[in-house]
Write a protein that holds these residues in place. Structure first.
Motif, PDB file in Angstrom:
ATOM      1  N   THR A   1       7.539  15.410  -0.981  1.00  0.00           N
ATOM      2  CA  THR A   1       7.606  14.189  -1.780  1.00  0.00           C
ATOM      3  C   THR A   1       8.593  14.415  -2.906  1.00  0.00           C
ATOM      4  N   ALA A   2       9.535  13.529  -3.006  1.00  0.00           N
ATOM      5  CA  ALA A   2      10.517  13.614  -4.089  1.00  0.00           C
ATOM      6  C   ALA A   2      10.055  12.830  -5.309  1.00  0.00           C
ATOM      7  N   LEU A   3       8.892  12.192  -5.182  1.00  0.00           N
ATOM      8  CA  LEU A   3       8.405  11.356  -6.270  1.00  0.00           C
ATOM      9  C   LEU A   3       7.749  12.199  -7.351  1.00  0.00           C
TER      10      LEU A   3
ATOM     11  N   ARG B   1       0.843  -1.197   0.000  1.00  0.00           N
ATOM     12  CA  ARG B   1       0.000   0.000   0.000  1.00  0.00           C
ATOM     13  C   ARG B   1       0.877   1.246   0.000  1.00  0.00           C
ATOM     14  N   TRP B   2       0.399   2.299  -0.647  1.00  0.00           N
ATOM     15  CA  TRP B   2       1.040   3.605  -0.561  1.00  0.00           C
ATOM     16  C   TRP B   2       0.507   4.334   0.672  1.00  0.00           C
ATOM     17  N   THR B   3       1.356   5.104   1.320  1.00  0.00           N
ATOM     18  CA  THR B   3       0.954   5.834   2.526  1.00  0.00           C
ATOM     19  C   THR B   3       1.170   7.335   2.333  1.00  0.00           C
ATOM     20  N   THR B   4       0.162   8.114   2.665  1.00  0.00           N
ATOM     21  CA  THR B   4       0.271   9.573   2.675  1.00  0.00           C
ATOM     22  C   THR B   4       0.104  10.023   4.125  1.00  0.00           C
ATOM     23  N   GLN B   5       1.159  10.587   4.713  1.00  0.00           N
ATOM     24  CA  GLN B   5       1.170  10.894   6.144  1.00  0.00           C
ATOM     25  C   GLN B   5       0.954  12.380   6.408  1.00  0.00           C
ATOM     26  N   LEU B   6       0.251  12.652   7.502  1.00  0.00           N
ATOM     27  CA  LEU B   6       0.116  14.010   8.016  1.00  0.00           C
ATOM     28  C   LEU B   6       0.963  14.105   9.283  1.00  0.00           C
ATOM     29  N   GLU B   7       1.947  14.992   9.275  1.00  0.00           N
ATOM     30  CA  GLU B   7       2.871  15.135  10.395  1.00  0.00           C
ATOM     31  C   GLU B   7       2.927  16.603  10.838  1.00  0.00           C
ATOM     32  N   TYR B   8       3.540  16.834  11.996  1.00  0.00           N
ATOM     33  CA  TYR B   8       3.745  18.221  12.430  1.00  0.00           C
ATOM     34  C   TYR B   8       5.107  18.377  13.083  1.00  0.00           C
TER      35      TYR B   8
ATOM     36  N   ILE C   1       2.578  17.221   4.768  1.00  0.00           N
ATOM     37  CA  ILE C   1       1.919  16.136   4.030  1.00  0.00           C
ATOM     38  C   ILE C   1       3.025  15.397   3.288  1.00  0.00           C
ATOM     39  N   VAL C   2       3.285  14.178   3.710  1.00  0.00           N
ATOM     40  CA  VAL C   2       4.404  13.393   3.173  1.00  0.00           C
ATOM     41  C   VAL C   2       3.835  12.323   2.252  1.00  0.00           C
ATOM     42  N   GLY C   3       4.035  12.505   0.968  1.00  0.00           N
ATOM     43  CA  GLY C   3       3.489  11.573  -0.018  1.00  0.00           C
ATOM     44  C   GLY C   3       4.459  10.472  -0.404  1.00  0.00           C
ATOM     45  N   SER C   4       3.927   9.422  -0.996  1.00  0.00           N
ATOM     46  CA  SER C   4       4.753   8.302  -1.440  1.00  0.00           C
ATOM     47  C   SER C   4       4.473   7.917  -2.883  1.00  0.00           C
ATOM     48  N   GLY C   5       3.761   8.807  -3.595  1.00  0.00           N
ATOM     49  CA  GLY C   5       3.481   8.523  -5.005  1.00  0.00           C
ATOM     50  C   GLY C   5       2.254   7.688  -5.237  1.00  0.00           C
ATOM     51  N   ASP C   6       1.282   7.763  -4.341  1.00  0.00           N
ATOM     52  CA  ASP C   6       0.043   6.992  -4.470  1.00  0.00           C
ATOM     53  C   ASP C   6      -0.675   7.366  -5.765  1.00  0.00           C
ATOM     54  N   PRO C   7      -0.777   6.435  -6.722  1.00  0.00           N
ATOM     55  CA  PRO C   7      -1.406   6.774  -8.000  1.00  0.00           C
ATOM     56  C   PRO C   7      -2.916   6.880  -7.925  1.00  0.00           C
ATOM     57  N   SER C   8      -3.501   6.371  -6.827  1.00  0.00           N
ATOM     58  CA  SER C   8      -4.959   6.402  -6.691  1.00  0.00           C
ATOM     59  C   SER C   8      -5.433   7.541  -5.802  1.00  0.00           C
ATOM     60  N   LEU C   9      -4.501   8.361  -5.309  1.00  0.00           N
ATOM     61  CA  LEU C   9      -4.813   9.393  -4.323  1.00  0.00           C
ATOM     62  C   LEU C   9      -5.929  10.324  -4.803  1.00  0.00           C
ATOM     63  N   GLY C  10      -7.041  10.335  -4.073  1.00  0.00           N
ATOM     64  CA  GLY C  10      -8.136  11.249  -4.371  1.00  0.00           C
ATOM     65  C   GLY C  10      -8.983  10.893  -5.571  1.00  0.00           C
TER      66      GLY C  10
ATOM     67  N   THR D   1      -1.607  11.432  11.637  1.00  0.00           N
ATOM     68  CA  THR D   1      -2.392  10.338  11.064  1.00  0.00           C
ATOM     69  C   THR D   1      -1.814   9.987   9.708  1.00  0.00           C
ATOM     70  N   ALA D   2      -2.325   8.922   9.109  1.00  0.00           N
ATOM     71  CA  ALA D   2      -1.853   8.497   7.787  1.00  0.00           C
ATOM     72  C   ALA D   2      -3.011   7.911   6.994  1.00  0.00           C
ATOM     73  N   TYR D   3      -3.003   8.191   5.714  1.00  0.00           N
ATOM     74  CA  TYR D   3      -3.979   7.582   4.802  1.00  0.00           C
ATOM     75  C   TYR D   3      -3.271   6.505   3.993  1.00  0.00           C
ATOM     76  N   LYS D   4      -3.848   5.325   3.966  1.00  0.00           N
ATOM     77  CA  LYS D   4      -3.280   4.224   3.186  1.00  0.00           C
ATOM     78  C   LYS D   4      -4.131   3.965   1.952  1.00  0.00           C
ATOM     79  N   SER D   5      -3.463   3.736   0.842  1.00  0.00           N
ATOM     80  CA  SER D   5      -4.151   3.446  -0.413  1.00  0.00           C
ATOM     81  C   SER D   5      -4.775   2.058  -0.363  1.00  0.00           C
ATOM     82  N   PRO D   6      -5.631   1.721  -1.322  1.00  0.00           N
ATOM     83  CA  PRO D   6      -6.037   0.325  -1.484  1.00  0.00           C
ATOM     84  C   PRO D   6      -4.798  -0.543  -1.724  1.00  0.00           C
ATOM     85  N   THR D   7      -4.930  -1.844  -1.563  1.00  0.00           N
ATOM     86  CA  THR D   7      -3.789  -2.737  -1.795  1.00  0.00           C
ATOM     87  C   THR D   7      -3.364  -2.691  -3.261  1.00  0.00           C
ATOM     88  N   LEU D   8      -2.128  -3.041  -3.489  1.00  0.00           N
ATOM     89  CA  LEU D   8      -1.636  -3.113  -4.871  1.00  0.00           C
ATOM     90  C   LEU D   8      -2.476  -4.099  -5.674  1.00  0.00           C
TER      91      LEU D   8
END
Length: 482
Positions: free
Chosen positions: A185-187, A117-124, A140-149, A306-313
């Protein structure tokens, strides 16, 4: 005396005739016409074998106006016996269109696993005082989630993610942010500077994860440009053109005279800006602005909210193959490049996919892997290499999940409107479509319980797409009876 002898002789003949009649084979009481009909129908007992039926169908379509001058090849292969059931031009390389996604999605499933799963994290960063004021930044730390939103494969929409992030802030006790919202995100950082893959002349609308850049090196002289005025997207102030390959209206940001330049919306930035707006509307002030940090030389300490996780690959691949989603396929190609080489460029993704295929024993002769989706006409593959590849997958632990990602004839995905006859529910395959290119590759579940692998690649056909689909059904459906 002579007369009596004649009487005895007559009785003897009658008696012999009667006895012969009782002991001889019964004589048919049906009319002669019916007997003639039975004898005429006798040859029908010599039923054609499935292979003979396929041969007849192939000979028929070879002289058919739709395929007579086409470049095409196919193979039906029995993985259990390792023998070809039937084939034609099976070692010739053809444009595979979206059956290229088989290579992309399998590589991703093999290297990342179906549970990835891709993870998009909210940090402070900073501190939260007793009044709920954060003197620091949100990240907002992204990981390249292609399904985001996007809602694809069951992914959350932007509004849902923003709502969850806002609620998580409240639960953390944050009532005000004296700082910025930073996207890290460097992606995909090169998305707006690269050129399009070779021979691609159209792009999906409004999707961040498709390659972007310029058509300058492609020389789109066959494209018909039309200006923004008098079209339904007039207020967007963008240039549009019609692709001769799919005959659809697609967009570009600017027309530079002889070529188009595209610029796609930045998904993480969209999320961050709307998140900031939502916080303000919910009376959580943000004094700073949205900004991007690709690299931090001295990163500040942060804590996760918190963190948002994408659907499974596995779910994303199922969606990719069922809907033939080009954006997801391109993202998967880039992701395997990043996971293997730490480089998220298309070049890295292509190198990782081809290296994986080679290591897995893929027949590389005739293979050209130009992109992850199959949009490029520079992609080439042979029917034989496809079926051997599909055969090798049957030994993998993720085979069943991969198999279920393929559309089913007459029932699901891009095969929903094909195979309503003998192949209904028994053809499981990836489709491919470009202008004058129609392809299928996958598996056939036969009536006897066998699973056969097949590839059917047709280039430069005449007629309509529906006509070539009908010929494809005619070639493949007899194999269901094996």
């Amino acid at each position: 005396m002579i007369r009596l002898k004649h009487i005895y002789l007559g009785l003897s003949i009658l008696s012999t005739t009667f006895i012969f009649g009782q002991t001889a084979q019964p004589v048919s009481h049906y009319p002669q016409m019916y007997e003639n009909q039975v004898s005429v129908r006798e040859p029908e007992k010599n039923v054609l074998t499935v292979k003979e039926q396929i041969d007849i169908n192939i000979n028929t379509v070879m002289t058919d106006p739709v395929l007579k001058n086409a470049d095409w090849g196919f193979v039906i292969y029995d993985p259990k016996t390792r023998k070809i059931v039937n084939s034609y031009n099976e070692t010739t390389a053809f444009v595979p269109a979206s059956t290229t996604k088989l290579l992309t999605t399998e590589t991703a499933m093999s290297l990342l696993g179906p549970s990835f799963r891709w993870t998009t994290q909210l940090e402070y960063s900073g501190n939260i005082n007793e009044n709920g004021v954060l003197d620091g930044n949100l990240y907002i730390v992204g990981s390249g989630d292609p399904s985001l939103g996007t809602g694809k494969a069951g992914a959350a929409r932007y509004s849902e993610i923003i709502s969850d992030f806002t609620n998580a802030l409240r639960e953390k006790g944050i009532r005000r942010i004296n700082g910025d919202i930073i996207i890290q995100t460097a992606l995909f950082k090169d998305n707006k500077r690269e050129t399009l893959p070779e021979n691609i002349v159209w792009m999906d609308f409004n999707n961040y994860y498709l390659p972007a850049g310029t058509t300058k090196d492609i020389n789109p002289r066959n494209e018909k440009l039309i200006v923004k005025s008098k079209n339904p997207f007039e207020n967007n102030r963008q240039y549009f053109y019609i692709s001769p390959y799919i005959h659809k209206l697609v967009f570009a940001d600017q027309f530079d005279g002889g070529y188009l330049t595209t610029k796609l919306p930045d998904a993480p930035a969209y999320l961050a800006n709307n998140f900031r707006l939502n916080l303000i509307r919910n009376k959580i002030p943000v004094t700073g602005k949205v900004m991007t940090k690709m690299v931090e030389v001295q990163p500040e300490a942060r804590q996760m909210i918190t963190a948002y996780k994408s659907p499974t690959l596995g779910a994303i691949i199922n969606d990719t193959n069922h809907r033939s989603d080009n954006a997801l396929a391109e993202a998967l190609m880039r992701m395997v490049g990043f996971q293997k080489n730490g480089d998220h460029t298309p070049e890295s993704g292509r190198a990782v996919v081809t290296e994986h295929l080679k290591n897995e024993g893929f027949d590389m002769s005739g293979l050209t892997y130009a992109d992850g989706s199959g949009l490029s006409r520079s992609n080439k593959v042979t029917p034989m290499s496809q079926v051997k590849f599909l055969t090798s997958l049957m030994e993998q632990p993720y085979y069943q999940e991969f198999f279920e990602s393929l559309p089913t004839g007459g029932q699901t995905g891009t095969l929903k409107k094909m195979f309503f006859g003998n192949g209904y529910g028994q053809i499981h395959a990836k489709t491919g479509t470009l202008n004058k290119v129609k392809t299928l590759a996958g598996y056939i579940r036969t009536h006897s319980g066998k699973t056969l692998a097949f590839s059917l690649l047709i280039n430069n056909y005449a007629g309509s797409v529906d006509q070539v689909k009908a010929r494809m059904e005619k070639i493949l459906e007899p194999a269901v009876d094996l």
